[in-house]
Design a protein around this motif. Structure first.
Motif, PDB file in Angstrom:
ATOM      1  N   GLU A 507      54.540  24.050  15.688  1.00 41.74           N
ATOM      2  CA  GLU A 507      53.324  24.249  16.470  1.00 41.74           C
ATOM      3  C   GLU A 507      52.264  24.992  15.665  1.00 41.74           C
ATOM      4  O   GLU A 507      51.064  24.694  15.749  1.00 41.74           O
ATOM      5  CB  GLU A 507      53.658  25.017  17.742  1.00 41.74           C
ATOM      6  N   GLU A 510      50.741  22.492  13.323  1.00 42.66           N
ATOM      7  CA  GLU A 510      49.850  21.584  14.030  1.00 42.66           C
ATOM      8  C   GLU A 510      48.523  22.254  14.353  1.00 42.66           C
ATOM      9  O   GLU A 510      47.458  21.636  14.272  1.00 42.66           O
ATOM     10  CB  GLU A 510      50.530  21.092  15.307  1.00 42.66           C
ATOM     11  N   LYS A 511      48.593  23.533  14.708  1.00 40.06           N
ATOM     12  CA  LYS A 511      47.364  24.284  14.997  1.00 40.06           C
ATOM     13  C   LYS A 511      46.506  24.421  13.735  1.00 40.06           C
ATOM     14  O   LYS A 511      45.281  24.279  13.772  1.00 40.06           O
ATOM     15  CB  LYS A 511      47.713  25.662  15.552  1.00 40.06           C
ATOM     16  N   ALA A 514      44.788  21.242  13.053  1.00 32.39           N
ATOM     17  CA  ALA A 514      43.675  21.052  13.984  1.00 32.39           C
ATOM     18  C   ALA A 514      42.441  21.824  13.538  1.00 32.39           C
ATOM     19  O   ALA A 514      41.300  21.437  13.819  1.00 32.39           O
ATOM     20  CB  ALA A 514      44.097  21.477  15.384  1.00 32.39           C
ATOM     21  N   ASP A 515      42.689  22.913  12.807  1.00 35.58           N
ATOM     22  CA  ASP A 515      41.583  23.732  12.301  1.00 35.58           C
ATOM     23  C   ASP A 515      41.072  23.255  10.944  1.00 35.58           C
ATOM     24  O   ASP A 515      40.245  23.922  10.317  1.00 35.58           O
ATOM     25  CB  ASP A 515      42.036  25.197  12.195  1.00 35.58           C
TER      26      ASP A 515
END
Length: 676
Positions: A507, A510-511, A514-515
């Motif tokens: 996670e 994935e974060k 996303a950034d």
């Protein structure tokens, strides 16, 4: 007569009869000496204006007299004085060329490239001659001298009068060989043949830097007479023409930009006697402590004897443009035995005969560089010309696989990326890296099936079961495939999507992505797994649990089936990957290091038979198939005969599906009839 200096008789006998293994190289040695003599004159002209050398006229001439049974090698080089004849030819193993090189190296630097080193090449003439006469005139001298010897005890040196036909008007040297008498074992007359001399020059001295010339007999059509009638038949006449026999400039010394591919193709076809153009042509030039040039070719097709015991690998090895070895096996590894080409270096240390090398270290340095170059060229072909690479791999891939196996997997890092296998899922050839990049999430192994037919492998129950779960299977049909994979054990794929240890790490990644962060990748070692192995792990935990329960509940049935097969299998159990009614009723797998395919290959080998290693077979039964209910019913009814019949048929059927022979075809046919 003057005696040879040193222990002449013993040493001269050694020079003539022991150093060289092939008497035809005498011409190579004499042409090399003539080339050195011309080099010396040319180098002298650089510092002596009186030399006035016209490079266009520098040449080596061959003359053969069949009636007199003589061969003459002439040059217009620097020549020798009487004192130099005494020193160079009267003292065995004294190299005038080596002495000249040492004296001029500082002044001329790299321009001094003299072939001779040991001072023994001249004496190779006595391998074919019963008497050798040397007529020579030194540069700047009016005297002409003659050296004559039978190669046994000694020699004579005398002045040649100006009215003698042998007198040379200009500087240079003539080496005249009176051939030995023919014997039952050897015909020396062949060396007076135009064809033989042309062949020897082409083979050994084709790239000597000066023209090697000879008067050759040719034929031409006579001009038609003006008064000839309609019934005139063309007439032919013979004539002689001075022909240059050698190419002089080696193609591998030219800049690649100055050579057309068609020229490389013609050189390859004529040199290596191949009808097809090469699939790949590449060259390399190495500088430093060991300088050399290499021109290499990958053939367009495999030679018919490539995988036979008689096939000889190796590259042609030249030293200063003179052929030293026709096939230097140490320059290429066995798995690149198909590569052809030439390597030329003036730095290699030769033994006294110039037929083999003195230092293996030099060979090893060149071989490592050549191997890396071949690998990089194959990788470029794989990435940029897929169709050509598939054809190449079809011709030579077996040898690359064998290279991994024969090195016990030590060469897998260098060669694994070149391997090609048929993908059952994609129905095309893929590399192991491409297979890894197409794996489903959670897959940690590369699956393969080995056999002799791709279509049959695709229909195997275990292959179909793997495909049904989304796993690709490599269909391997070469007899060396299984052994190659056993030696490799695993393959390290690069740049795969990173597998995180837990949900929190995933996670977080994935974060970060996303950034704007790039997706993380990793290199991962993937085990190579035969789908026919007994410990194939394709089933889910639920399927494994269900299979274990069914096996435990039917221990008596499986025990009876094992007894019926009488040692043919180690055990009978429930299959964890054949779980549907539409799947096959059974399959045969193997436990341990010997797979079913390896058993077949070893049995067909020279040491096959009863003593060949056997696979530990396991009969896996599909508990969801209607046949299993029939087996249970026979067991519960106590019908041992029917159970034995069903078991035998089920086992033989599984063998046939795997492409394996049944032990008793007659019994199998009878069992089918009983069932009917």
């Amino acid at each position: 007569m003057r005696k040879f200096k040193t222990e002449s008789k013993k040493l001269l006998d050694l020079m003539i009869n022991s150093i060289y293994t092939n008497r035809e190289i005498f011409l190579r040695e004499l042409i090399s000496n003539a080339s050195d003599a011309i080099d010396k004159l040319y180098l002298k002209s650089l510092t002596d204006a009186s030399a006035n050398v016209d490079q266009a006229n520098l040449a080596i001439t061959l003359t053969a007299d069949k009636d007199a049974r003589t061969i003459t090698v002439s040059d217009n080089g620097i020549g020798m004085t009487a004192e130099e004849l005494e020193k160079n030819l009267g003292t065995i193993a004294h190299s005038g060329s080596e002495e000249f090189k040492a004296e001029n190296a500082e002044a001329q630097g790299d321009a001094v490239d003299i072939i001779g080193r040991f001072g023994v090449g001249f004496y190779s003439a006595f391998m074919v001659a019963k008497e050798v006469t040397v007529v020579t005139r030194a540069f700047g001298s009016d005297e002409c001298n003659r050296w004559t010897s039978d190669g046994v005890e000694g020699y004579t040196i005398s002045a040649v009068p100006t009215d003698d036909p042998a007198y040379r008007a200009t500087c240079g040297t003539d080496v005249i060989m009176a051939l030995k008498d023919n014997t039952d074992d050897a015909s020396y007359d062949e060396y007076t043949s135009e064809y033989t001399l042309k062949d020897l020059v082409k083979r050994y001295s084709n790239y000597v830097r000066y023209p090697v010339q000879m008067m050759v007999t040719k034929s031409r059509q006579k001009e038609k007479p003006a008064d000839a009638g309609d019934d005139y038949k063309p007439e032919w006449e013979s004539y002689e023409e001075l022909e240059t026999l050698n190419s002089m400039t080696p193609i591998w010394k030219k800049r690649a930009a100055d050579v057309e591919q068609s020229e490389y193709d013609e050189f390859y076809k004529s040199t290596f006697h191949d009808w097809e153009v090469p699939a790949r042509t590449f060259s390399l030039h190495a500088e430093g402590s060991l300088e050399y040039d290499a021109l290499l070719f990958i053939p367009g097709k495999a030679p018919f004897d490539l995988y036979s015991r008689d096939y000889e690998k190796g590259l042609e090895l030249y030293s200063s443009n003179v052929l030293i070895m026709e096939k230097c096996a140490d320059l290429v590894p066995d798995y690149y035995n198909f590569v052809r080409g030439v390597v030329d270096s003036s730095d290699i240390t030769l033994n006294i005969s110039r037929e083999t090398l003195q230092q293996n270290r030099q060979l090893q340095v060149m071989a490592r560089r050549i191997e890396k170059k071949i690998t990089s060229e194959l990788e470029a072909m794989r990435d940029n010309d897929r169709e050509a690479y598939e054809k190449f791999f079809d011709n030579f891939g077996r040898g690359i696989k064998y290279g991994i196996y024969s090195s016990y997997g030590m060469k897998k890092d260098e060669l694994a990326g070149l391997l090609f296998f048929w993908s059952a899922k994609n129905e095309k050839f893929v590399t192991l890296q491409e297979y890894a990049e197409g794996m489903v999430e959670g897959q940690s192994q590369i699956y393969y099936a080995a056999g002799d037919d791709r279509d049959r492998l695709a229909k195997m129950p275990v292959v179909k079961a793997a495909l049904a779960k989304g796993y690709d299977v490599l269909l391997c049909t070469a007899d060396v495939d299984e052994f190659c994979f056993q030696a490799m054990r695993d393959f390290t794929a690069t740049g795969l999507a990173k597998v995180y240890e837990d949900d929190a790490a995933r996670e977080a990644a994935e974060k970060a992505q996303a950034d704007g962060a790039e997706a993380e990748t990793e290199d991962r070692a993937l085990m190579l797994k035969n789908v026919s192995s007994g410990d194939l792990d394709l089933a889910t935990d639920e399927e494994k649990t269900a299979a274990e329960k069914t096996a435990k509940a039917n221990e008596g049935l499986f025990g009876a089936m094992k007894d019926t097969l009488d040692g043919a299998v180690a055990k009978v159990t429930v299959s964890a990957h054949l779980t549907g009614e539409g799947d096959a009723p059974s399959c045969v797998t193997a436990e341990g290091p010997v797979s079913l395919e390896m058993e077949q290959v070893l049995a067909a080998g020279p040491d096959g038979g009863e003593n060949a290693p056997k696979a530990t077979r396991v009969l896996e039964v599909n508990a969801a198939h209607p046949v299993f209910a029939k087996l249970q019913a026979a067991q519960e009814a106590g019908d041992a005969e029917k159970l034995a019949l069903y078991t035998s048929l089920l086992y033989d059927q599984a063998l046939l599906t795997e492409g394996l022979p049944v032990a008793d075809p007659v019994a199998f046919a009878q069992n089918v009839c009983k069932l009917m």
